[in-house]
Motif scaffolding. Structure first.
Motif, PDB file in Angstrom:
ATOM      1  N   ILE A 146      16.314 -46.848  15.384  1.00 21.16           N
ATOM      2  CA  ILE A 146      14.864 -46.586  15.321  1.00 21.16           C
ATOM      3  C   ILE A 146      14.558 -45.775  14.068  1.00 21.16           C
ATOM      4  CG2 ILE A 146      12.891 -45.414  16.406  1.00 21.16           C
ATOM      5  CD1 ILE A 146      14.216 -45.793  19.123  1.00 21.16           C
ATOM      6  N   ALA A 147      13.545 -46.193  13.332  1.00 22.86           N
ATOM      7  CA  ALA A 147      12.990 -45.371  12.248  1.00 22.86           C
ATOM      8  C   ALA A 147      11.607 -44.939  12.720  1.00 22.86           C
ATOM      9  CB  ALA A 147      12.895 -46.155  10.953  1.00 22.86           C
ATOM     10  N   THR A 166       8.531 -35.729  19.552  1.00 21.37           N
ATOM     11  CA  THR A 166       9.077 -37.087  19.426  1.00 21.37           C
ATOM     12  C   THR A 166      10.467 -37.051  18.792  1.00 21.37           C
ATOM     13  OG1 THR A 166       6.835 -37.983  19.204  1.00 21.37           O
ATOM     14  CG2 THR A 166       8.652 -39.405  18.523  1.00 21.37           C
ATOM     15  N   GLU A 167      10.614 -36.230  17.751  1.00 25.06           N
ATOM     16  CA  GLU A 167      11.919 -36.113  17.094  1.00 25.06           C
ATOM     17  C   GLU A 167      12.981 -35.638  18.102  1.00 25.06           C
ATOM     18  OE1 GLU A 167      11.723 -33.751  13.546  1.00 25.06           O
ATOM     19  OE2 GLU A 167      10.321 -35.092  12.542  1.00 25.06           O
ATOM     20  N   LYS A 168      12.595 -34.722  18.986  1.00 22.68           N
ATOM     21  CA  LYS A 168      13.526 -34.207  20.010  1.00 22.68           C
ATOM     22  C   LYS A 168      13.919 -35.328  20.981  1.00 22.68           C
ATOM     23  CE  LYS A 168      13.955 -30.288  23.247  1.00 22.68           C
ATOM     24  NZ  LYS A 168      13.954 -30.868  24.605  1.00 22.68           N
ATOM     25  N   MET A 169      12.940 -36.137  21.388  1.00 25.22           N
ATOM     26  CA  MET A 169      13.237 -37.255  22.302  1.00 25.22           C
ATOM     27  C   MET A 169      14.167 -38.274  21.645  1.00 25.22           C
ATOM     28  SD  MET A 169       9.681 -37.998  24.399  1.00 25.22           S
ATOM     29  CE  MET A 169       8.478 -37.755  23.098  1.00 25.22           C
ATOM     30  N   LEU A 170      13.971 -38.506  20.366  1.00 26.15           N
ATOM     31  CA  LEU A 170      14.858 -39.427  19.646  1.00 26.15           C
ATOM     32  C   LEU A 170      16.285 -38.877  19.623  1.00 26.15           C
ATOM     33  CD1 LEU A 170      12.608 -40.494  16.634  1.00 26.15           C
ATOM     34  CD2 LEU A 170      13.679 -42.056  18.271  1.00 26.15           C
ATOM     35  N   ALA A 171      16.412 -37.593  19.347  1.00 24.54           N
ATOM     36  CA  ALA A 171      17.735 -36.958  19.285  1.00 24.54           C
ATOM     37  C   ALA A 171      18.448 -37.043  20.636  1.00 24.54           C
ATOM     38  CB  ALA A 171      17.599 -35.508  18.847  1.00 24.54           C
ATOM     39  N   GLU A 172      17.668 -36.957  21.709  1.00 27.78           N
ATOM     40  CA  GLU A 172      18.251 -36.982  23.055  1.00 27.78           C
ATOM     41  C   GLU A 172      18.476 -38.398  23.586  1.00 27.78           C
ATOM     42  OE1 GLU A 172      15.338 -34.670  25.133  1.00 27.78           O
ATOM     43  OE2 GLU A 172      16.156 -32.734  24.466  1.00 27.78           O
ATOM     44  N   SER A 173      17.928 -39.398  22.898  1.00 24.19           N
ATOM     45  CA  SER A 173      17.983 -40.786  23.401  1.00 24.19           C
ATOM     46  C   SER A 173      19.362 -41.425  23.262  1.00 24.19           C
ATOM     47  CB  SER A 173      16.967 -41.659  22.662  1.00 24.19           C
ATOM     48  OG  SER A 173      17.395 -41.886  21.313  1.00 24.19           O
ATOM     49  N   GLY A 174      20.130 -40.928  22.288  1.00 26.78           N
ATOM     50  CA  GLY A 174      21.425 -41.545  22.036  1.00 26.78           C
ATOM     51  C   GLY A 174      21.347 -42.755  21.114  1.00 26.78           C
ATOM     52  N   ILE A 175      20.141 -43.145  20.731  1.00 31.35           N
ATOM     53  CA  ILE A 175      19.968 -44.276  19.800  1.00 31.35           C
ATOM     54  C   ILE A 175      20.045 -43.732  18.372  1.00 31.35           C
ATOM     55  CG2 ILE A 175      18.423 -46.141  19.040  1.00 31.35           C
ATOM     56  CD1 ILE A 175      17.009 -45.918  21.778  1.00 31.35           C
ATOM     57  N   PRO A 176      20.840 -44.353  17.487  1.00 26.08           N
ATOM     58  CA  PRO A 176      20.841 -43.931  16.086  1.00 26.08           C
ATOM     59  C   PRO A 176      19.424 -44.045  15.512  1.00 26.08           C
ATOM     60  CG  PRO A 176      22.672 -45.420  16.521  1.00 26.08           C
ATOM     61  CD  PRO A 176      21.792 -45.458  17.736  1.00 26.08           C
ATOM     62  N   TYR A 177      19.025 -43.052  14.710  1.00 26.30           N
ATOM     63  CA  TYR A 177      17.643 -43.063  14.212  1.00 26.30           C
ATOM     64  C   TYR A 177      17.552 -42.398  12.838  1.00 26.30           C
ATOM     65  CZ  TYR A 177      17.401 -38.104  15.474  1.00 26.30           C
ATOM     66  OH  TYR A 177      17.631 -36.756  15.552  1.00 26.30           O
ATOM     67  N   ALA A 178      16.420 -42.644  12.172  1.00 22.88           N
ATOM     68  CA  ALA A 178      16.082 -41.971  10.916  1.00 22.88           C
ATOM     69  C   ALA A 178      14.647 -41.477  11.031  1.00 22.88           C
ATOM     70  CB  ALA A 178      16.206 -42.927   9.737  1.00 22.88           C
ATOM     71  N   LEU A 179      14.366 -40.351  10.382  1.00 23.26           N
ATOM     72  CA  LEU A 179      13.008 -39.803  10.381  1.00 23.26           C
ATOM     73  C   LEU A 179      12.359 -40.028   9.022  1.00 23.26           C
ATOM     74  CD1 LEU A 179      13.695 -36.393  12.191  1.00 23.26           C
ATOM     75  CD2 LEU A 179      12.881 -38.546  13.208  1.00 23.26           C
ATOM     76  N   ALA A 195       9.659 -50.012   4.936  1.00 21.93           N
ATOM     77  CA  ALA A 195      10.223 -51.368   4.881  1.00 21.93           C
ATOM     78  C   ALA A 195      11.670 -51.321   4.401  1.00 21.93           C
ATOM     79  CB  ALA A 195       9.379 -52.256   3.968  1.00 21.93           C
ATOM     80  N   ARG A 196      11.921 -50.481   3.420  1.00 24.59           N
ATOM     81  CA  ARG A 196      13.281 -50.376   2.879  1.00 24.59           C
ATOM     82  C   ARG A 196      14.252 -49.821   3.923  1.00 24.59           C
ATOM     83  NH1 ARG A 196      15.829 -50.693  -1.837  1.00 24.59           N
ATOM     84  NH2 ARG A 196      17.634 -49.358  -2.220  1.00 24.59           N
ATOM     85  N   VAL A 197      13.842 -48.753   4.612  1.00 24.99           N
ATOM     86  CA  VAL A 197      14.727 -48.111   5.590  1.00 24.99           C
ATOM     87  C   VAL A 197      15.002 -49.025   6.781  1.00 24.99           C
ATOM     88  CG1 VAL A 197      14.850 -46.216   7.275  1.00 24.99           C
ATOM     89  CG2 VAL A 197      14.193 -45.748   4.906  1.00 24.99           C
ATOM     90  N   ILE A 198      13.983 -49.738   7.254  1.00 23.48           N
ATOM     91  CA  ILE A 198      14.165 -50.558   8.461  1.00 23.48           C
ATOM     92  C   ILE A 198      14.894 -51.871   8.157  1.00 23.48           C
ATOM     93  CG2 ILE A 198      11.995 -51.902   8.495  1.00 23.48           C
ATOM     94  CD1 ILE A 198      13.643 -50.009  11.482  1.00 23.48           C
ATOM     95  N   SER A 199      14.926 -52.274   6.895  1.00 15.88           N
ATOM     96  CA  SER A 199      15.545 -53.572   6.569  1.00 15.88           C
ATOM     97  C   SER A 199      16.917 -53.444   5.913  1.00 15.88           C
ATOM     98  CB  SER A 199      14.621 -54.387   5.660  1.00 15.88           C
ATOM     99  OG  SER A 199      14.450 -53.728   4.412  1.00 15.88           O
ATOM    100  N   SER A 200      17.376 -52.209   5.681  1.00 14.20           N
ATOM    101  CA  SER A 200      18.698 -52.033   5.075  1.00 14.20           C
ATOM    102  C   SER A 200      19.532 -51.079   5.929  1.00 14.20           C
ATOM    103  CB  SER A 200      18.571 -51.509   3.634  1.00 14.20           C
ATOM    104  OG  SER A 200      17.871 -50.278   3.594  1.00 14.20           O
ATOM    105  N   ASP A 201      20.814 -50.992   5.630  1.00 14.66           N
ATOM    106  CA  ASP A 201      21.721 -50.180   6.450  1.00 14.66           C
ATOM    107  C   ASP A 201      21.990 -48.808   5.820  1.00 14.66           C
ATOM    108  OD1 ASP A 201      21.989 -52.234   8.329  1.00 14.66           O
ATOM    109  OD2 ASP A 201      23.528 -53.231   7.119  1.00 14.66           O
ATOM    110  N   GLY A 202      22.625 -47.943   6.598  1.00 14.48           N
ATOM    111  CA  GLY A 202      23.067 -46.652   6.076  1.00 14.48           C
ATOM    112  C   GLY A 202      22.060 -45.526   6.207  1.00 14.48           C
ATOM    113  N   ALA A 247      20.956 -44.226   9.364  1.00 13.46           N
ATOM    114  CA  ALA A 247      21.060 -43.475  10.623  1.00 13.46           C
ATOM    115  C   ALA A 247      21.438 -42.023  10.353  1.00 13.46           C
ATOM    116  CB  ALA A 247      22.103 -44.124  11.527  1.00 13.46           C
ATOM    117  N   GLY A 248      20.731 -41.125  11.021  1.00 13.10           N
ATOM    118  CA  GLY A 248      20.997 -39.694  10.863  1.00 13.10           C
ATOM    119  C   GLY A 248      20.290 -39.053   9.682  1.00 13.10           C
ATOM    120  N   LYS A 249      19.551 -39.842   8.920  1.00  9.99           N
ATOM    121  CA  LYS A 249      18.874 -39.313   7.727  1.00  9.99           C
ATOM    122  C   LYS A 249      17.474 -38.794   8.073  1.00  9.99           C
ATOM    123  CE  LYS A 249      22.045 -40.592   4.635  1.00  9.99           C
ATOM    124  NZ  LYS A 249      21.922 -41.764   3.788  1.00  9.99           N
TER     125      LYS A 249
END
Length: 282
Positions: free
Chosen positions: A99-100, A121-134, A179-186, A188-190
Motif C-alpha cells: 500500500i502507498a 492512518t500511518e499507525k494503522m498501516l504500521a500495525e496491518s502487517g502489509i508492506p507500505y510506503a508513505l 504513479a512512480r511509487v505504486i508502479s515500481s518496486d523497492g 516498502a518501508g520508505k
C-alpha cells in the motif's frame, strides 16, 4: 494489478493519466464511489469497481486480485481515520501485498490540525502487517491559486500564514510521484517527504500575481479567527474555512516547508515553479 482509490478525484485522475504512460490499462483498477461518474476510465480499458470508504465490504470486494493499492486519503475531514481503517482492513482481507498512502508533509510533527487523521492512518498501516510506503504530500499550489482571481479583482490576497515559507507544488507533480511509487518496486518501508523545490511566502505569491496580471495585489495577513470568518463570508462551509485558517497558521510555523527536494528526485525533474502555475491559471 494496481488499484487506485478516489480514482475520479482531482489527484486520482492525474495519477491514472500518469500510470497509463507505462502501465497497460488492463493492469489498473479504479475504485470509485459512483461508477457512473467513471465512464471515461472504463472507455480507456480500466477496470472500474465500486468501493465506498464508509463500507468495508464494498472495498473488500473491489480489492480482489489486487497486488498494490494506492490509498488516496479521503476528502471528508473528521471521518478519514475511520474510512482509511476500512480500506486497510479490506486490503488485508483481500491479500493486497503493498500500500502507498498519501499522507501529510512531516505528519508526525506537523503543526497543522490535519495531521491527526494522517498520523492515525500511518499507525494503522504500521500495525496491518502489509508492506507500505508513505507519500507525505506538501500543499498543492492549487490550494492557494483558487483564491487568485478574487485577489486580482480586489487587489488583496488574504491569509494567516505570515511570512511562513510554503514549499508547494501542483497536484500533477505529486501525482507523478504516486504513479512512480505504486508502479515500481523497492519502496516498502520508505517515507517520502514531498514538497516543491522552491518555497514562497504569501507576500511573494501576491507579488507574482501582481507581476503577471499587471494589476496591484498585496498580501494582507489576518488572525486565524478573522481569516476563517472571511472565508465563511464568501460561502465556504464552516469546517473547510476553519481547516484552511488552521493550515495557514501551521504554515506560519513552518508546517508547509521542506527543502529535501525528495519530490523532484522521485519524479526525476524539477517541480513546477510558482510562476508557471500562475501563468497557467491566468
Amino acid at each position: 494489478m494496481i488499484a487506485i482509490t478516489g480514482a475520479t478525484g482531482q489527484l486520482g485522475q492525474l495519477v491514472i493519466e500518469d500510470l497509463l504512460k507505462t502501465v497497460p490499462a488492463s493492469q489498473l483498477v479504479a475504485i470509485v464511489r459512483n461508477p457512473a461518474k467513471a465512464q471515461a476510465l472504463s472507455d480507456k480499458g480500466i477496470d472500474v469497481r465500486q468501493g465506498d470508504y464508509n463500507d468495508e465490504a464494498t472495498l473488500s470486494k473491489a480489492l480482489q486480485g489486487v497486488d498494490k493499492l494506492l490509498l488516496i486519503s479521503g476528502s471528508e475531514v473528521g471521518k478519514r481515520a475511520e474510512q482509511h481503517g476500512n480500506a486497510i482492513r479490506a486490503a488485508k482481507a483481500a491479500g493486497v501485498k503493498f500500500i502507498a498512502y498519501t499522507s501529510l508533509l512531516h505528519a508526525d510533527k506537523s503543526p497543522l490540525g490535519l495531521h491527526v487523521e494522517h498520523v492515525a492512518t500511518e499507525k494503522m498501516l504500521a500495525e496491518s502487517g502489509i508492506p507500505y510506503a508513505l507519500l507525505r504530500n506538501g500543499w498543492y499550489t492549487e490550494n492557494y491559486l483558487a483564491s487568485a482571481p478574487p485577489a486580482i479583482e480586489h487587489g488583496v490576497f488574504i491569509g494567516s500564514a505570515g511570512e511562513g515559507k510554503i514549499a508547494a507544488a501542483p497536484r500533477a507533480d505529486y501525482a507523478a510521484a504516486a504513479a512512480r511509487v505504486i508502479s515500481s518496486d523497492g519502496h516498502a518501508g520508505k517515507i517520502y517527504e514531498l514538497a516543491g523545490d522552491n518555497a514562497w511566502t504569501l507576500s511573494e505569491l501576491a507579488s507574482e500575481l501582481s507581476k503577471q496580471s499587471g494589476k496591484p495585489v498585496s498580501y494582507q495577513n489576518l488572525s486565524e479567527a478573522d481569516f476563517a470568518a472571511a472565508l465563511k463570508g464568501v460561502g465556504l462551509p464552516a469546517g473547510l474555512a476553519d481547516m484552511l485558517a488552521d493550515s495557514d497558521i501551521g504554515a506560519s510555523k513552518g508546517g508547509l516547508f521542506d527543502d529535501s527536494h525528495t519530490l523532484s528526485k522521485l519524479i526525476q525533474r524539477p517541480t513546477t515553479p510558482l510562476s508557471e502555475s500562475v501563468k497557467s491559471i491566468l
